[in-house]
Design an enzyme around this catalytic site. Structure first.
Site, PDB file in Angstrom:
ATOM      1  N   ASP A   9       0.819  -1.384  -0.025  1.00 57.96           N
ATOM      2  CA  ASP A   9       0.167   0.011  -0.135  1.00 57.96           C
ATOM      3  C   ASP A   9       0.676   1.480  -0.118  1.00 57.96           C
ATOM      4  OD1 ASP A   9      -2.142  -1.811   0.215  1.00 57.96           O
ATOM      5  OD2 ASP A   9      -2.704  -1.063   2.096  1.00 57.96           O
ATOM      6  N   LYS A  85      -5.650  -5.606  -3.719  1.00 56.52           N
ATOM      7  CA  LYS A  85      -6.439  -6.228  -2.629  1.00 56.52           C
ATOM      8  C   LYS A  85      -7.544  -5.275  -2.453  1.00 56.52           C
ATOM      9  CE  LYS A  85      -3.535  -4.222   1.191  1.00 56.52           C
ATOM     10  NZ  LYS A  85      -4.302  -3.561   2.005  1.00 56.52           N
ATOM     11  N   CYS A 118      -2.982  -2.368   7.545  1.00 57.89           N
ATOM     12  CA  CYS A 118      -2.791  -3.255   6.486  1.00 57.89           C
ATOM     13  C   CYS A 118      -1.409  -3.902   6.973  1.00 57.89           C
ATOM     14  CB  CYS A 118      -2.691  -2.447   5.301  1.00 57.89           C
ATOM     15  SG  CYS A 118      -4.324  -1.940   4.939  1.00 57.89           S
TER      16      CYS A 118
END
Length: 182
Positions: A9, A85, A118
């Site tokens: 991310d 994702k 995350c």
């Protein structure tokens, strides 16, 4: 020895001007870029994970926006896997586990954004799946949180989560990790 780098991310919305700016994202992105450069120079595998939000009411990582794009400092090159994702856990509903099983790493080096969300879920899942995890703590960033009337500064959130994650991964610096690569 076959370490694999997992970048999670590292996307524009977490950086200055983004929809969900994180504290220290520029510095963390720079450390992630150092890791990426070290892995590339040694021709070691790299996997990028990118979050695209499909949840109703989401305010960042929206499909098709610049904010959902991977940050230029860690842009994937040809041959590097990129998985999308839709949940905090990078393993959930992605081909990440199958890819890692094929690569069979002796170490999974993890760096990325939103340490308390995350990164936390991905590191714990990787450890549960029996991967030997190393977390580059200085290549991760988070934000301030609140619980009831208690404000928790980003520095405290980061320290608390890195401390907790040390039960699931060796938490180290990007420089130390780079120096230990074959």
């Amino acid at each position: 020895m076959n370490p694999v780098l997992l970048l999670v991310d590292i996307q524009n919305d977490y950086f200055p001007g983004g929809a969900m700016e994180l504290h220290g994202s520029e510095a963390a992105g720079g450390k992630a870029a150092e890791l990426l450069s070290a892995f590339r120079s040694r021709k070691l595998p790299v996997i990028h994970v990118r979050h695209v939000s499909t949840r109703p009411g989401s305010t960042f990582f929206l499909p098709g926006t610049k904010g959902a794009d991977i940050r230029p400092c860690v842009l994937p090159e040809d041959g590097e896997a990129v998985f999308v994702k839709h949940f905090p856990n990078s393993f959930r509903d992605t081909p990440l586990l199958d890819s890692l099983r094929e690569l069979n790493p002796d170490r999974l080096v993890i760096a990325g954004m939103m340490t308390h969300m995350c990164i936390d879920t991905t590191v714990r899942a990787a450890a549960d799946l029996a991967f030997n995890c190393i977390l580059a703590g200085d290549a991760c960033a988070t934000r301030s949180l609140a619980f009831g009337e208690t404000a928790v500064p980003a520095e405290h959130v980061q320290a608390a989560f890195l401390a907790a994650l040390s039960a699931f991964a060796r938490v180290d610096t990007a420089a130390s990790i780079c120096a230990s690569l074959p």
